[in-house]
Enzyme design. Sequence first.
Site, PDB file in Angstrom:
ATOM      1  N   ASP A  96       0.831  -1.210   0.000  1.00 38.89           N
ATOM      2  CA  ASP A  96       0.000   0.000   0.000  1.00 38.89           C
ATOM      3  C   ASP A  96       0.867   1.262   0.000  1.00 38.89           C
ATOM      4  O   ASP A  96       2.083   1.206   0.293  1.00 38.89           O
ATOM      5  CB  ASP A  96      -0.901  -0.042   1.247  1.00 38.89           C
ATOM      6  CG  ASP A  96      -2.219   0.681   1.052  1.00 38.89           C
ATOM      7  OD1 ASP A  96      -2.335   1.496   0.120  1.00 38.89           O
ATOM      8  OD2 ASP A  96      -3.147   0.452   1.869  1.00 38.89           O
TER       9      ASP A  96
ATOM     10  N   ASP B 195     -10.782   2.055  -3.480  1.00 44.54           N
ATOM     11  CA  ASP B 195     -11.355   1.843  -2.147  1.00 44.54           C
ATOM     12  C   ASP B 195     -12.875   1.927  -2.194  1.00 44.54           C
ATOM     13  O   ASP B 195     -13.532   1.694  -1.179  1.00 44.54           O
ATOM     14  CB  ASP B 195     -10.810   2.879  -1.158  1.00 44.54           C
ATOM     15  CG  ASP B 195      -9.500   2.425  -0.538  1.00 44.54           C
ATOM     16  OD1 ASP B 195      -9.148   1.243  -0.686  1.00 44.54           O
ATOM     17  OD2 ASP B 195      -8.827   3.260   0.089  1.00 44.54           O
TER      18      ASP B 195
END
Length: 685
Positions: free
Chosen positions: A447, A510
Amino acid sequence: MPSVTFDAASRTWLLRTPASSYVLGLGHDGTPVGLHWGPVLTLEQAAALPRGFGGGASSFDGPEEADELVTEAGARFTAPSLQLVFPGEARGVVWVYRDHAIDDGHLVVRFADAHQPFEIDLHYRVRGEVIERWSVLRSGVPVTVLRCDSASWSVPRLEDYRLSHVVGGWASENGLRRTELTVGETVLTSRRGLSSHHANPWVMVDGGEATERHGEVWSTALAWSGSWRITLTRTPSGRATWTGGFGHEGLVRTLEPGQEWTTPVFAGHYSAEGYGGASRGWHAFVADHVLPEPDELRPVVYNAWEAVGFEVGEDNQRRLAKLAADVGAELFVMDDAWFGGRTSDRAGLGDWWPNPERFPDGLAPLIDEVHRLGMRFGLWVEPEMVNPDSDLYREHPDWVLHQPGRPRTELRNQLVLNFALPEVADWAHGWLDKLVTEHEIDFLKWDFNRALTEAGPGDEVWIEHVRAVYALIDRLRADHAGLRIEACAGGGGRTDLGMLARTDQVWASDNTDAHDRIGIQRGFSQIYPARVMASWVSDSPNPTTGRRVPLRFRFHVSMAGALGIGGNLLEWSSEDLSEAAALVRIYKDIRPVVHLGRQDRLAYGVQYTSADRVVVLAWQGPSAYGTPLAPLRLTGLDPQERYEDEDTGAIHHGALLMSHGLTLALGGGDYTSVLIRLRPTRSGR
Ligand code: DGJ
């Protein structure tokens, strides 16, 4: 016919893909110029292309040539690809052709500057239907570099020009835009130090007439995961050209004597079959020439981020793992907050050891349990980041990107580690290598949750940080052959060919709301193939948008890529869990076609086609009474073939599926969807 040929008399180089040609030659002053990018030409035709356009239309214009890299020398007024300042303040490049080399589809044309000890090699490589381009710079004197693009591309003169690209933001990536290319300059860029959610480093240009299935489309994509810029110019006199490369405007670097700089690849594709043809060309390129493991079917992931957030613990992970295995997940990923003092986004990043309160016996018991359940184990990491509230930062406050005397801007309470410093990159390699070596970790979700600010010391960190990340991932993969990696940056902020060259899939957004995802996935699919598009089924109402969408619809949207499940299975009803398990079984059946077949975007769905199967996913979102959807027209089938619906036994003629379409059982409320599986009967010939 070799893919690269040379006509010595006219000094013309011809690159041929199976369905297109690219031709370059030397312009009026010896500058390398593009002469053709489009349908296939012979070398004789290429050599006959007009060139040497002479002077400009007035004393305010230059010759109408398409430089392969635009410099600031002579009468050139489009956006420069190279902005160089030599000792004594001279700018631009006065190109002198040296020689060339051709090796197995790879052409290097070498140039020097007429007055400076400076060399540029232009590289071209034929890769399937795509031509990769990059350049290599060397200098005998220090050169201040203000801009160093990979390549400039030009399309034939058209009546009109239309630009396709994507825009967005966090949780709204890949919003497709098709707009007239305006006269003047259009800049697409990221100044955030990542390829970004807000734009993506590719463009498509057409004459305003292309459709999904028809027409000429010229497209390019940059293989770079940091800041970038593509500047398109449409001149009032009617030409369209663009230059692109890494770094945003205003960065200043020095090419020192003895150094050699290589730009990232800026690749180009010509399609005579509309946007769909362009996308298929890119999908094939990514599969055949970019991905490390293209042919592996991506596993069904379970990830509990949306279910538990920062409340990770051995107990909830075990309970979720059991349910995930029951519904058919193949890879269990433990997300953020398993390490250090990370119980919220305020602390702990950088302290990469299991949180002793949450995992008193380390990670091994959970990993063993996941493996016992028959799943692979994956772990979330964010190696480039640090919370100021961490042992790492307290020990090494000088390791973060910063500018002396300036505040260190925190975003999500975190700072960015400077991987351009060898000791920082070595530290990251040390703990990652140990983590993967000492545990049976099959997968990392890598990430990157903030943009760069105050990047320094020195502008080169914008480039060198990214290179160091590439080197680290490459080294980890080389040392751990079974390790697979997902690229993530707060969702899809690092979706680009640079990351795809060293990872296996991308967390596309997301935003897991199936309604929004249809648009995000459509934009994603313009360049990137289904197999790398990680897509979770999450809860309803959706945690981000609050929208309620039926489970089946959520699955049918996520099945269009690499299916995952992100919902809180502890709260799903037994009916939902059984339905999910049944849908996962169906997905596994169609997965080889979705991941390895040809992808076509349809009016309100998507079609995947392999040699012996056709899969169609179709979705109807909010519906309005009295506006029924038209039958869904399929594409790329054999018109002489008959296709059997594997679920109903109905027989359809290929010719009719393509001309009249399939009437689908959609309707009866919002968010209905279907999955159709067809098989050629081989009886129609
Ligand atoms: C952003 C990612 O996109 C999410 O899936 C999750 O991993 C969080 N980061 C964790 O902080």
